[in-house]
Write an enzyme that holds these catalytic residues in place. Structure first.
Site, short mmCIF file in Angstrom:
data_model
loop_
_atom_site.label_atom_id
_atom_site.label_comp_id
_atom_site.label_asym_id
_atom_site.label_seq_id
_atom_site.Cartn_x
_atom_site.Cartn_y
_atom_site.Cartn_z
N VAL A 84 35.89 4.29 42.76
CA VAL A 84 36.10 5.45 42.89
C VAL A 84 35.56 6.29 44.43
O VAL A 84 36.02 7.24 44.73
CB VAL A 84 35.45 6.30 41.71
CG1 VAL A 84 35.86 6.44 40.60
CG2 VAL A 84 33.68 6.06 41.96
N TYR B 192 19.81 7.95 47.66
CA TYR B 192 20.55 8.18 46.73
C TYR B 192 19.76 9.87 46.73
O TYR B 192 21.17 10.46 45.99
CB TYR B 192 19.25 8.04 45.71
CG TYR B 192 20.03 8.01 44.04
CD1 TYR B 192 20.23 6.95 43.17
CD2 TYR B 192 18.72 8.85 43.56
CE1 TYR B 192 20.72 8.02 42.44
CE2 TYR B 192 19.21 9.27 42.30
CZ TYR B 192 20.85 8.72 41.71
OH TYR B 192 20.96 9.60 40.40
N ALA C 221 19.63 12.40 48.89
CA ALA C 221 21.19 12.89 49.60
C ALA C 221 22.28 12.94 49.59
O ALA C 221 23.23 13.63 48.97
CB ALA C 221 21.33 12.55 50.80
P1 NDP Z 1 24.39 2.75 34.85
O1 NDP Z 1 24.01 2.11 35.73
O2 NDP Z 1 24.36 2.59 33.51
O3 NDP Z 1 25.78 2.74 34.91
C1 NDP Z 1 26.79 3.11 36.19
C2 NDP Z 1 28.57 3.70 35.97
O4 NDP Z 1 29.19 3.01 36.58
C3 NDP Z 1 28.65 2.68 35.11
O5 NDP Z 1 29.76 1.91 34.07
C4 NDP Z 1 29.54 1.61 36.49
O6 NDP Z 1 30.30 0.96 35.97
C5 NDP Z 1 30.03 2.78 37.08
N1 NDP Z 1 30.28 2.42 38.72
C6 NDP Z 1 29.94 1.99 39.69
N2 NDP Z 1 30.14 2.03 40.74
C7 NDP Z 1 31.43 2.54 40.70
C8 NDP Z 1 32.18 2.39 41.49
N3 NDP Z 1 32.35 2.14 42.62
N4 NDP Z 1 33.09 2.54 40.63
C9 NDP Z 1 33.70 2.94 39.61
N5 NDP Z 1 33.15 3.07 38.56
C10 NDP Z 1 31.11 2.85 39.15
O7 NDP Z 1 24.19 4.38 35.27
P2 NDP Z 1 24.01 5.94 34.19
O8 NDP Z 1 24.70 6.09 33.34
O9 NDP Z 1 22.24 5.44 34.17
O10 NDP Z 1 24.00 6.88 35.21
C11 NDP Z 1 25.33 7.66 35.25
C12 NDP Z 1 25.40 8.98 36.24
O11 NDP Z 1 24.35 9.50 36.04
C13 NDP Z 1 25.23 8.16 37.69
O12 NDP Z 1 25.81 9.20 38.06
C14 NDP Z 1 23.63 8.44 38.26
O13 NDP Z 1 23.50 8.99 39.98
C15 NDP Z 1 23.67 9.37 37.32
N6 NDP Z 1 22.29 9.74 36.79
C16 NDP Z 1 21.41 9.01 36.32
C17 NDP Z 1 20.05 8.60 35.43
C18 NDP Z 1 19.35 8.04 34.63
O14 NDP Z 1 18.20 8.51 34.21
N7 NDP Z 1 19.95 7.73 34.48
C19 NDP Z 1 19.54 10.46 36.32
C20 NDP Z 1 19.88 11.09 36.99
C21 NDP Z 1 21.36 11.34 37.32
P3 NDP Z 1 30.46 -0.36 35.73
O15 NDP Z 1 30.31 -0.54 34.30
O16 NDP Z 1 31.70 -0.95 35.77
O17 NDP Z 1 29.69 -1.09 36.53
#
Ligand code: NDP
Length: 252
Positions: A74, A165, A167
């Site tokens: 994305v 992160y 930012a």
């Molecule tokens: P995970 O690492 O468990 O999952 C990340 C997801 O993002 C996966 O589905 C991965 O796909 C996908 N992804 C990564 N890079 C890309 C890319 N370039 N294009 C498309 N998809 C991509 O993360 P979380 O569920 O923990 O986090 C989800 C969101 O919430 C993130 O934005 C994170 O920054 C935010 N967040 C999380 C927190 C936490 O404590 N967990 C706290 C605050 C915010 P694939 O499986 O194919 O690699």
């Protein structure tokens, strides 16, 4: 005579179409399934984990709505365009967008590289801009849309990963405010969700992160984030807001 309330609220989600980015795992998977329970058809975007994304689609179909797994980075404009086209062809015009995909890369302060900065900004922030621009024409035609940007407590406190992160996640709040303001007269709401320390692969690999950091004494769950995300999507009177889920770590 009653008050003139203008256009009546339409908060129906049944049979609408959503794209959830990064829905193969963690928070995105929980949001995709929670939307399906509201009757929403879901495009499950993933980057690398095709098997996991197809498993999420099976779960959604078992709930009773349609789903399609679509691979796309994305952070890449051409792939975003193809993602939106494929989701539209498979499920119909997109009405709900959850910009959830994200990466974190913990490193000591003096070892964060320009490459780290570029990668996080592109994947976490540029992606949300690209996705939003790509779905907006359909939402504006329909006069209805819901956009959620998955930010983080890092935007508010600096967080535990690093400035690159923080930012990227703070940028999502500016993106949210601008789109919310520009689109508020078109039936499109735009909000940010700011979680902290949610059990997922993202925090599992960071030894600096402990449940004791959270005032309520535990990590949050992806289902708790999904529940609040869907409530925000359902409510057409909430726009331009940041919804905090952080166990009391940051109070606003
Ligand atoms: P995970 O690492 O468990 O999952 C990340 C997801 O993002 C996966 O589905 C991965 O796909 C996908 N992804 C990564 N890079 C890309 C890319 N370039 N294009 C498309 N998809 C991509 O993360 P979380 O569920 O923990 O986090 C989800 C969101 O919430 C993130 O934005 C994170 O920054 C935010 N967040 C999380 C927190 C936490 O404590 N967990 C706290 C605050 C915010 P694939 O499986 O194919 O690699």
């Amino acid at each position: 005579m009653g008050l003139d309330t203008g256009t009546h609220a339409d908060n129906t989600l049944t049979n609408r179409v959503a794209i959830v980015t990064g829905a193969s795992r963690g928070i995105g998977r929980a949001v995709a399934c929670a939307l399906a329970r509201e009757g929403v058809h879901v495009a499950v975007n993933y980057h690398e984990n095709a098997a996991a994304a197809h498993e999420v689609c099976k779960q959604i179909e078992a709930i009773g709505t349609r789903a399609v797994a679509i691979r796309a980075d994305v952070g890449d404009a051409a792939q975003v365009s193809t993602l939106v086209d494929q989701a539209t062809d498979a499920l119909g015009e997109v009405a709900i967008l959850v910009n959830n995909a994200g990466i974190s890369r913990h490193a000591p302060l003096d070892q964060i590289t320009v490459q780290d900065w570029d990668d996080l900004l592109r994947t976490n922030l540029t992606s949300a801009f690209l996705m939003t621009q790509a779905v907006l024409p359909a939402m504006r035609r329909a006069g209805w849309g819901r956009i959620i940007n998955m930010s983080s407590i890092a935007a508010q406190t600096g967080g535990v990963i690093g400035p690159h992160y923080a930012a990227s996640k703070a940028g999502m709040l500016g993106l949210t405010h601008s789109y919310a303001k520009l689109l508020s007269h078109e039936g499109i709401t735009v909000n940010a969700v700011a979680p902290a320390l949610i059990e997922s692969d993202m925090i599992a690999h960071n030894p600096a992160i402990r449940p004791g950091m959270i005032p309520i004494g535990r990590f949050g769950t992806a289902d708790e984030v999904a529940d609040m995300t869907v409530a925000t999507i359902r409510n057409g009177y909430v726009t331009g807001q940041t919804i905090n889920l952080n166990g009391g770590w940051y109070m606003s």
